[in-house]
Each structure stands twice: as structure tokens, then as C-alpha cells.
Design an enzyme around this catalytic site. Structure first.
Site, PDB file in Angstrom:
ATOM      1  N   GLU A 210       0.880  -1.168   0.000  1.00 36.50           N
ATOM      2  CA  GLU A 210       0.000   0.000   0.000  1.00 36.50           C
ATOM      3  C   GLU A 210       0.920   1.221   0.000  1.00 36.50           C
ATOM      4  O   GLU A 210       1.803   1.329   0.866  1.00 36.50           O
ATOM      5  CB  GLU A 210      -0.883   0.012   1.244  1.00 36.50           C
ATOM      6  CG  GLU A 210      -1.859   1.180   1.179  1.00 36.50           C
ATOM      7  CD  GLU A 210      -2.818   1.257   2.366  1.00 36.50           C
ATOM      8  OE1 GLU A 210      -2.822   0.350   3.220  1.00 36.50           O
ATOM      9  OE2 GLU A 210      -3.554   2.255   2.407  1.00 36.50           O
TER      10      GLU A 210
ATOM     11  N   ARG B 104       5.513 -13.210   9.543  1.00 42.12           N
ATOM     12  CA  ARG B 104       6.012 -11.837   9.426  1.00 42.12           C
ATOM     13  C   ARG B 104       7.417 -11.742   9.980  1.00 42.12           C
ATOM     14  O   ARG B 104       7.804 -12.527  10.838  1.00 42.12           O
ATOM     15  CB  ARG B 104       5.155 -10.931  10.316  1.00 42.12           C
ATOM     16  CG  ARG B 104       3.999 -10.286   9.697  1.00 42.12           C
ATOM     17  CD  ARG B 104       3.338  -9.364  10.715  1.00 42.12           C
ATOM     18  NE  ARG B 104       3.623  -7.977  10.420  1.00 42.12           N
ATOM     19  CZ  ARG B 104       3.015  -7.291   9.458  1.00 42.12           C
ATOM     20  NH1 ARG B 104       2.116  -7.857   8.701  1.00 42.12           N
ATOM     21  NH2 ARG B 104       3.318  -6.037   9.257  1.00 42.12           N
TER      22      ARG B 104
ATOM     23  N   LYS C 170       3.805   0.900   9.988  1.00 43.02           N
ATOM     24  CA  LYS C 170       3.978   2.119   9.202  1.00 43.02           C
ATOM     25  C   LYS C 170       3.394   3.321   9.922  1.00 43.02           C
ATOM     26  O   LYS C 170       3.897   4.431   9.792  1.00 43.02           O
ATOM     27  CB  LYS C 170       3.343   1.946   7.820  1.00 43.02           C
ATOM     28  CG  LYS C 170       4.239   1.152   6.887  1.00 43.02           C
ATOM     29  CD  LYS C 170       3.769   1.253   5.450  1.00 43.02           C
ATOM     30  CE  LYS C 170       2.771   0.167   5.157  1.00 43.02           C
ATOM     31  NZ  LYS C 170       2.452   0.021   3.738  1.00 43.02           N
TER      32      LYS C 170
HETATM   33  P1  ATP Z   1       0.501  -1.528   7.637  1.00 43.58           P
HETATM   34  O1  ATP Z   1       1.657  -1.370   8.586  1.00 43.58           O
HETATM   35  O2  ATP Z   1       0.047  -0.224   7.041  1.00 43.58           O
HETATM   36  O3  ATP Z   1      -0.597  -2.408   8.122  1.00 43.58           O
HETATM   37  P2  ATP Z   1       1.815  -3.470   5.996  1.00 43.58           P
HETATM   38  O4  ATP Z   1       3.061  -3.442   6.801  1.00 43.58           O
HETATM   39  O5  ATP Z   1       1.013  -4.701   5.948  1.00 43.58           O
HETATM   40  O6  ATP Z   1       0.911  -2.249   6.327  1.00 43.58           O
HETATM   41  P3  ATP Z   1       1.685  -3.341   3.137  1.00 43.58           P
HETATM   42  O7  ATP Z   1       2.099  -2.242   2.259  1.00 43.58           O
HETATM   43  O8  ATP Z   1       0.258  -3.707   3.163  1.00 43.58           O
HETATM   44  O9  ATP Z   1       2.214  -2.993   4.552  1.00 43.58           O
HETATM   45  O10 ATP Z   1       2.564  -4.627   2.865  1.00 43.58           O
HETATM   46  C1  ATP Z   1       2.878  -5.128   1.602  1.00 43.58           C
HETATM   47  C2  ATP Z   1       3.278  -6.568   1.729  1.00 43.58           C
HETATM   48  O11 ATP Z   1       4.373  -6.693   2.614  1.00 43.58           O
HETATM   49  C3  ATP Z   1       2.160  -7.410   2.291  1.00 43.58           C
HETATM   50  O12 ATP Z   1       2.059  -8.602   1.517  1.00 43.58           O
HETATM   51  C4  ATP Z   1       2.584  -7.715   3.682  1.00 43.58           C
HETATM   52  O13 ATP Z   1       2.123  -8.969   4.100  1.00 43.58           O
HETATM   53  C5  ATP Z   1       4.106  -7.668   3.583  1.00 43.58           C
HETATM   54  N1  ATP Z   1       4.686  -7.294   4.873  1.00 43.58           N
HETATM   55  C6  ATP Z   1       4.460  -6.170   5.569  1.00 43.58           C
HETATM   56  N2  ATP Z   1       5.106  -6.185   6.738  1.00 43.58           N
HETATM   57  C7  ATP Z   1       5.794  -7.352   6.789  1.00 43.58           C
HETATM   58  C8  ATP Z   1       6.653  -7.965   7.740  1.00 43.58           C
HETATM   59  N3  ATP Z   1       6.960  -7.376   8.891  1.00 43.58           N
HETATM   60  N4  ATP Z   1       7.175  -9.178   7.444  1.00 43.58           N
HETATM   61  C9  ATP Z   1       6.882  -9.781   6.283  1.00 43.58           C
HETATM   62  N5  ATP Z   1       6.075  -9.270   5.348  1.00 43.58           N
HETATM   63  C10 ATP Z   1       5.523  -8.074   5.585  1.00 43.58           C
END
Ligand code: ATP
Ligand code: MG
Length: 568
Positions: free
Chosen positions: A42, A272, A282
Site C-alpha cells: 500500500e 512476518r 507504518k
Molecule cells: P501496515 O503497517 O500499514 O498495516 P503493511 O506493513 O502490511 O501495512 P503493506 O504495504 O500492506 O504494509 O505490505 C505489503 C506486503 O508486505 C504485504 O504482503 C505484507 O504482508 C508484507 N509485509 C508487511 N510487513 C511485513 C513484515 N513485517 N514481514 C513480512 N512481510 C511483511
């Protein structure tokens, strides 16, 4: 269809469980043996090390099994999204060394999603609810107790259609109405209890401007976007496990009557990345930036990819770390020291060795002629001969580290102390003869005498002494600023702490040294060059650095001193 696997060492390395699934799906011919993944950020913030884990998976598996990975901006919420983030995301993925197939935007599907929502309303599978979000939440029930149906649930189709149009024309206030899927208020899966699929947001969208006022929710956009694009493996993190049935539900409805074969995306989840002493949310990272608690998204203390880059991490060290921790089905907290270990391992192979003195004290070689100077050869990288050599200049007046001198030293102190010999790196063996102190008893200058026959590389110069010290020539050295970074937070798991995360920041996460000296060759290196200050650690010139006023960021110390600091 079977997968072709080259028998390189890389491929023989054990597969992670997602790779096993992909290999198996391909061998069973699902989706006609096609493999298509996506990375779906996003654009509401900068990418962080957690995203790198997802990127390595999404792009990595496509690369390994001959598929394609597209980039899709999941831009369904104009409240927080911006093109600034889009650009940064493109830059960071490129920096990591991955290449996407196409760039897509979920906002490109707004019309298709709208049409699908209208179809659901017409089929009696969605309705406009005029209750507040609090009322809706109250009626959700609990996992063990069925929810209550909304009083609007069975309203006539025409009414819902008309209101849905109004929502999108901007005639409805934010929060006053939502569109909900009509599924099952008693479902054991809470996500099936008539989930909200559209809401009103009166904000310009970074790509579609003011065309839309009703925006689809994540669950109504993600799976459908995967389907529209032909994604086969939709890889995401574990928190989406409970969403998967809803993901499949909407895709089943979309496929209905269209696609007799089994062409569809399937969602698979992995753990994660969570790191000690930092945060990944974020929302929190944005707050740190906006409230000036750090110096921007690329502050070298941030877990963002641009922060790590500015700090001197190589893309290979980030990927090496992701490799080290692997992919599992269980969430865990990974040790920040592992990230640092990955950086050391990689930087050792690529860093240019230079000399920098961070805490200087004068060293004068009293028997060396005053106006003499000698070029000495310094090896750029002992790990890679092809990197060649550069010249350092030796002279009578030098800087050495204050810690490298002790007037009264214990027996095992193999550095500068009266009566003992040490080698000055790439130069001569010197014998310390004493020091001069100021009125406060602080050492101002150290004295030594050199042995002219001991010059490095000369025949007969292989006489062994225990210690080797780094130095720079006072006449030639360039004064430099060095920024020493430490953990951003002082507690191991700030996200699990009850206190506000701002209170948990490490007050000593940045220490600036302004009286350092580096050899001229180091001062000439452009920002982002990987450097090793010999005997100290890895550093990189900051983006604010200039040859006249070099500034270095410490990436990581040569050794893991952090554990020691904790104990001491
Ligand atoms: P927010 O913090 O706004 O909830 P988010 O960290 O999930 O958002 P996105 O931009 O939706 O951020 O993430 C894009 C992709 O990165 C998604 O497929 C998400 O699962 C992955 N992602 C985000 N954070 C992690 C993390 N800490 N470890 C592994 N994958 C991640
Ligand atoms: Mg997300």
C-alpha cells in the site's frame, strides 16, 4: 506439467515450505503450470526490512521457478496514500535487485470492483447499511456467539442500488453508510459476518482524483485484483489466514459461470518479520518522521530500506539476513544482532579498507625527519585482490586512537605504551618513548621512535610485534564527522510494551563525533561506498558528505559489542 530445475547448488539448497507448495502446484499443473506472484504494497509509507522479507519471497519464488512477479500498488485508501511513496517503493525494490514484470494499481480496477459490487447487490448478496461503525461492531457477536442481523439487511435491492450510487456521488457523509456483503451473521469465521466491502472517503485519490467517493475495502479488492491479473500464488503474512475463506468466497463468485477450469489465485501465508529494538508498523514509523523524533524516513536508525541503505547496508546483506531467518508458519521476534551479523558477513567481502581515527591523540615519531613523507601501499580489500591498492602517506606527525595509548598498561596491552614496540599499519615498527600531558593530566601527545629497517614489505621487515595500530598523517588527514548509531529503541520489543512507543526510544541512539580524522582516500569516496575503518567497523559516507567535509555513518562495528555493553 513438471518443473524444470537446474541442478545448481542454489537450487539444491533445501526449499522453504512455500517453495514446496509452488513446486508441487506446478507439477500438478494447476493454472496450466503457470506461476505468477505479486508484491502488493500500500503506498502509504516507505518499505521496511519486513517488506524485504515479503519481496524476497514474492520475487524470489517467481525467479526460481520460472514465473513472473508483478508489482501491485494496493491503493484503495486515498486517506494515507501518495505518489511520493510509490516512487520510493520502486526505488527500494530496484535497489534490492529485483525486477518486476508489470506495475499494476488496484485503483485500475475500481470500475470492475464497482460492477462486481453492483452485481452482488442485484443478486441479493450485498446491501447498504446505514448504521454507524460502532453499531455494526456491536452486532458482530463473538467467535462463540452469533452476531445480530442489521435492520437494513433485507432492504429492497433497488434501495441499496440507489444508496450505493449516492455514496459514490459524494451525497453521503463518511461513515454514514457502508456497503456490506450479505453472507452469514452466525459464521464461525468473523470475517463472514456481513463484512463491510465499501465505504465513503471524501479525499482525492493520488491516481483517480475525485472520480470515486466510495472505495472498496481490502478484502473486497485484494483477491479480486489477484484474480483480474491472473495471479496464481498470492503470498502474504500469517495475519491473513482468517481472511483466506473470504478471499476464496469472492473469487468463487467472480469465477461463477466463466471459468470451468481451475484458473484461480490461491493464498498462502508465511510468518512476518519482527525485529528486536525497532518497530515495523507504518503508522508508528510515520509518527517518528512527522514528529521529528528521527531525521526522515531514511534516518539511518530507521528499519526502512532507505534508512538501512543510508546506514551502509548492502542489498546483499538485507537478503542474506532474510535467508538466515527463513520462512515458517510461526510468528517470532528476530534478533537485531542477526541483521548486523549478515551485514558484517557481506561487507567483509566488499568493503574498501581505509584508516580513520575517531578519538584522536597526537603521535610524533621523534626520530623521523621533519619534512620527510613516504607513500605507503595499502591493500584495498584483502578478501578480493582485484580491488587493488591505494597509497597512504606516512610522516613524522600522526593521529592515533586515544584508546591505543596507555601510560601504565597491563601486561597484555599490545598497543602503545612506553618501552614497548608496535607496528603502525602498512608502515614501520615504532617504540613508544613517553607522552606529554596537560595541566589536567590528560595526554596531549605521545612520542615514539621508528625503526627504519622495519618498513612493511621491505626485506627483513618481517620482525614480529604483537600489536598493529591504524593511524593517519596529521598533515594529510581530512577532518571528518562520524555518526555513531545504536538501537532506535531501548526495549527489546517496543510493540509489546504498554507504554507509548515514543517513551521507549533510546536517548543514545545517535552520537555525533566531530573531531575525527580520515585518510584523504576515504574523504574522496562518494556516498554509499562501503568502507571499513580498519580495526573499528563498517562505515559509509552520508548523503550530506562532501570531500571537504566528509561525514560517515557507522553501519556496524567490526565485532558485536552490543551484548558486552548490556552486561557492562
Ligand atoms: P501496515 O503497517 O500499514 O498495516 P503493511 O506493513 O502490511 O501495512 P503493506 O504495504 O500492506 O504494509 O505490505 C505489503 C506486503 O508486505 C504485504 O504482503 C505484507 O504482508 C508484507 N509485509 C508487511 N510487513 C511485513 C513484515 N513485517 N514481514 C513480512 N512481510 C511483511
Ligand atoms: Mg497491509
Amino acid at each position: 506439467m513438471s518443473v524444470m530445475c537446474e541442478h545448481t547448488d542454489e537450487k539444491k539448497k533445501s526449499m522453504n515450505f512455500i517453495e514446496e507448495i509452488v513446486a508441487n502446484d506446478l507439477s500438478e499443473g494447476l493454472n496450466n503450470g503457470r506461476l505468477q506472484t505479486r508484491f502488493p504494497p500500500e503506498p502509504n509509507g516507505y518499505l521496511h526490512i519486513g517488506h524485504a522479507k515479503a519481496i524476497c519471497m514474492d520475487f524470489g519464488v517467481a525467479q526460481k521457478y520460472g514465473g513472473v512477479c508483478n508489482l501491485r500498488f494496493d491503493d484503495t485508501n486515498p486517506q494515507k496514500e501518495d505518489t511520493e511513496y510509490v516512487d520510493a517503493i520502486l526505488e527500494d525494490i530496484t535497489w534490492l535487485g529485483f525486477k518486476w514484470g508489470n506495475v499494476y494499481y488496484a485503483s485500475d480496477y475500481f470500475q470492475q470492483l464497482w460492477d462486481f459490487a453492483v452485481r452482488l447487490i442485484k443478486e441479493g448478496k450485498a446491501y447498504v447499511d446505514e448504521q454507524s461503525s460502532e453499531q455494526i461492531a456491536q452486532q458482530k457477536g463473538t467467535p462463540t456467539q452469533a452476531g445480530t442481523e442489521s435492520p437494513y439487511r433485507n432492504r429492497p435491492t433497488e434501495e441499496s442500488l440507489a444508496l450505493f450510487e449516492k455514496m459514490n456521488r459524494g451525497e453521503v457523509e463518511e461513515g454514514a453508510m457502508v456497503l456490506r456483503a450479505k453472507i452469514d451473521m452466525a459464521s464461525p469465521n468473523m470475517h463472514f459476518r456481513d463484512p463491510v466491502i465499501y465505504r465513503v472517503i471524501k479525499r482525492s485519490h493520488h491516481r483517480t482524483g475525485d472520480t470515486w467517493k466510495a472505495y472498496p475495502m481490502y478484502d473486497f479488492a485484494h483477491g479480486q485484483s489477484d484474480y483480474f491479473e491472473g495471479v496464481t500464488h498470492s503470498l502474504c503474512t500469517l495475519e491473513f489466514v482468517p481472511h483466506r475463506p473470504l478471499y476464496d468466497y469472492f473469487i468463487d463468485l467472480l469465477k461463477e459461470g466463466k471459468d470451468l477450469q481451475d484458473h484461480r489465485p490461491r493464498q498462502y501465508e508465511f510468518n512476518r518479520l519482527n525485529l528486536t529494538y525497532t518497530v515495523m508498523s507504518k503508522r508508528k514509523l510515520l509518527a517518528l518522521v512527522q514528529e521529528g523524533l528521527v531525521n526522515g524516513w531514511d534516518d539511518p536508525r530507521m528499519p526502512t530500506l532507505c534508512g538501512l541503505r543510508r546506514r551502509g547496508y548492502s542489498p546483499e546483506s538485507v537478503k542474506g539476513f532474510v535467508d538466515m531467518i527463513g520462512y515458517t508458519k510461526f510468528d517470532a521476534l528476530n534478533d537485531y544482532s542477526m541483521l548486523e551479523a549478515a551485514a558484517r558477513e557481506d561487507l567483509n567481502k566488499r568493503a574498501l579498507r581505509v584508516s580513520g581515527v575517531l578519538n584522536p591523540v597526537k603521535l610524533t615519531v621523534t626520530n623521523y625527519p621533519e619534512d620527510k613523507e613516504e607513500p605507503m601501499e595499502a591493500i584495498n580489500n584483502p578478501e578480493n585482490e582485484a580491488d587493488g591498492v591505494h597509497t597512504v602517506t606516512f610522516s613524522r606527525e600522526l593521529w592515533i586512537e586515544r584508546e591505543d595509548f596507555m601510560e601504565e598498561a597491563p601486561k597484555k596491552f599490545f598497543r602503545m605504551t612506553p618501552g614497548k614496540e608496535v607496528r603502525l599499519k602498512n608502515a614501520y615498527i615504532v617504540k613508544c618513548t613517553g607522552c606529554k600531558k596537560n595541566d589536567n593530566g590528560e595526554v596531549e601527545e605521545v612520542f615514539c621512535e621508528y625503526d627504519p629497517d622495519s618498513r612493511s614489505g621491505m626485506p627483513g621487515a618481517d620482525r614480529k610485534v604483537k600489536g598493529t595500530l591504524h593511524w593517519v598523517s596529521r598533515r594529510h588527514a581530512v577532518k571528518a564527522e562520524v555518526r555513531l548509531y545504536d538501537r532506535l529503541f531501548s526495549v527489546e520489543n517496543p510493540s509489546a510494551d504498554e507504554r507509548d512507543f515514543r517513551e521507549l526510544l533510546n536517548p543514545d541512539s545517535l552520537k555525533v563525533l566531530t573531531e575525527c580524522y580520515v585518510e584523504p582516500y576515504a574523504a574522496q569516496q562518494p556516498p554509499l561506498t562501503y568502507l571499513q575503518f580498519q580495526r573499528i567497523g563498517y562505515f559509509t559516507p552520508d548523503k550530506e558528505s562532501t570531500p571537504g567535509h566528509p561525514i560517515y555513518n557507522r553501519t556496524v562495528n567490526l565485532k558485536d559489542t552490543w551484548g558486552k555493553q548490556l552486561k557492562g
